[in-house]
Scaffold this active site. Structure first.
Site, short mmCIF file in Angstrom:
data_model
loop_
_atom_site.label_atom_id
_atom_site.label_comp_id
_atom_site.label_asym_id
_atom_site.label_seq_id
_atom_site.Cartn_x
_atom_site.Cartn_y
_atom_site.Cartn_z
N LYS A 1 49.50 37.14 15.82
CA LYS A 1 50.46 37.68 14.86
C LYS A 1 51.56 38.47 15.59
O LYS A 1 51.44 38.76 16.79
CB LYS A 1 49.71 38.56 13.86
CG LYS A 1 48.68 37.79 13.02
CD LYS A 1 47.95 38.73 12.06
CE LYS A 1 46.93 37.98 11.21
NZ LYS A 1 46.23 38.89 10.27
N TYR B 1 49.00 32.01 3.38
CA TYR B 1 48.19 33.07 2.75
C TYR B 1 48.06 32.87 1.24
O TYR B 1 47.81 33.84 0.51
CB TYR B 1 48.79 34.44 3.07
CG TYR B 1 48.42 34.93 4.47
CD1 TYR B 1 47.09 35.05 4.87
CD2 TYR B 1 49.41 35.31 5.38
CE1 TYR B 1 46.75 35.50 6.14
CE2 TYR B 1 49.07 35.77 6.67
CZ TYR B 1 47.74 35.86 7.02
OH TYR B 1 47.40 36.32 8.28
N ASN C 1 46.19 43.49 12.56
CA ASN C 1 44.93 43.08 13.20
C ASN C 1 45.09 41.93 14.19
O ASN C 1 44.14 41.23 14.49
CB ASN C 1 43.83 42.86 12.16
CG ASN C 1 44.11 41.70 11.24
OD1 ASN C 1 45.11 41.00 11.40
ND2 ASN C 1 43.22 41.47 10.29
N HIS D 1 44.98 35.73 13.72
CA HIS D 1 44.39 35.00 12.60
C HIS D 1 43.50 33.88 13.13
O HIS D 1 43.86 33.22 14.10
CB HIS D 1 45.49 34.38 11.73
CG HIS D 1 44.94 33.36 10.76
ND1 HIS D 1 44.42 33.72 9.55
CD2 HIS D 1 44.77 32.01 10.87
CE1 HIS D 1 43.97 32.63 8.93
NE2 HIS D 1 44.17 31.58 9.72
N GLU E 1 45.00 24.43 7.39
CA GLU E 1 45.95 25.25 8.15
C GLU E 1 46.58 24.47 9.30
O GLU E 1 47.77 24.60 9.56
CB GLU E 1 45.24 26.52 8.65
CG GLU E 1 44.88 27.44 7.49
CD GLU E 1 44.07 28.68 7.87
OE1 GLU E 1 43.89 29.54 6.99
OE2 GLU E 1 43.61 28.78 9.03
P1 DAT Z 1 40.87 37.53 7.92
O1 DAT Z 1 42.22 37.57 8.60
O2 DAT Z 1 39.83 38.29 8.74
O3 DAT Z 1 40.44 36.15 7.56
P2 DAT Z 1 41.42 37.94 5.10
O4 DAT Z 1 41.57 36.45 5.00
O5 DAT Z 1 40.50 38.61 4.14
O6 DAT Z 1 41.00 38.37 6.58
O7 DAT Z 1 42.86 38.62 4.93
C1 DAT Z 1 43.98 38.05 5.52
C2 DAT Z 1 44.79 39.14 6.16
O8 DAT Z 1 45.28 40.01 5.14
C3 DAT Z 1 44.02 40.04 7.11
O9 DAT Z 1 43.96 39.52 8.42
C4 DAT Z 1 44.80 41.32 7.06
C5 DAT Z 1 45.32 41.35 5.62
N1 DAT Z 1 44.45 42.16 4.78
C6 DAT Z 1 43.22 41.83 4.30
N2 DAT Z 1 42.70 42.81 3.56
C7 DAT Z 1 43.63 43.79 3.57
C8 DAT Z 1 43.70 45.10 2.98
N3 DAT Z 1 42.70 45.57 2.23
N4 DAT Z 1 44.81 45.83 3.21
C9 DAT Z 1 45.83 45.36 3.96
N5 DAT Z 1 45.83 44.13 4.54
C10 DAT Z 1 44.75 43.38 4.34
MG MG Z 2 41.18 34.82 6.17
#
Ligand code: DAT
Ligand code: MG
Length: 149
Positions: A9, A49, A112, A115, A126
């Site tokens: 990212k 997303y 974070n 991805h 994807e």
């Molecule tokens: P991952 O990237 O571990 O698959 P995810 O699919 O649940 O996680 O969410 C996608 C992204 O969205 C994640 O990398 C960071 C952001 N995200 C997830 N939960 C969040 C939250 N509670 N607050 C802010 N950003 C969040």
């Molecule tokens: Mg995810």
């Protein structure tokens, strides 16, 4: 052979972590089959997303992922989808285990670093969203006999 979609990212790129991240995937024994460096369009970010469209963090997430260049990659290997998620660590870097990419380099869930696809079907969706077929390279790494019996 299984494939997964990985994206470094904008925070990972800005923090010069691309080399370190690629090294970890290479060292583990996975094979790079696609790589590009791009500014993500809003359209691609929203499609990528899409499952999070109704979440409160969706607009911030799209802003963030379109805010600077990303390194988009496809990695191949035995069990690569689940194994990549292990290398990456938990979504929240504060609770991600040390030794994982997020655990070693991050502190905030909205920054974070990386991805990774969460399942084989998601990976297929994807990969086809981010890459054309002709952008993926089919090749046989010479170290295969040393990675697999
Ligand atoms: P991952 O990237 O571990 O698959 P995810 O699919 O649940 O996680 O969410 C996608 C992204 O969205 C994640 O990398 C960071 C952001 N995200 C997830 N939960 C969040 C939250 N509670 N607050 C802010 N950003 C969040
Ligand atoms: Mg995810």
């Amino acid at each position: 052979m299984e494939r997964t979609f990985i994206a470094i990212k904008p925070d990972g790129v800005q923090r010069k972590l691309a080399g370190e991240i690629i090294r970890r995937f290479e060292s583990k024994g996975f094979t790079l089959v696609g790589l590009k460096f791009l500014k993500v369009s809003r359209e691609l970010a929203e499609a990528h997303y899409d499952v999070h469209r109704e979440k409160p963090f969706f607009s911030g997430l799209v802003e963030f992922i379109t805010s600077g260049p990303v390194v988009a990659m496809v990695w191949e290997g035995e069990g690569v989808v689940a194994a990549a998620r292990k290398l990456i660590g938990a979504t929240n870097p504060l609770t991600a285990e040390p030794g994982t990419i997020r655990g070693d380099f991050g502190v905030n869930i909205g920054r974070n670093i990386i991805h990774g696809s969460d399942a084989v079907e998601t990976a297929q969706r994807e990969i086809s969203l981010w890459f054309k077929d002709e952008e993926l390279v089919n090749w046989q790494p010479h170290l295969m006999p040393w990675l697999h019996e």
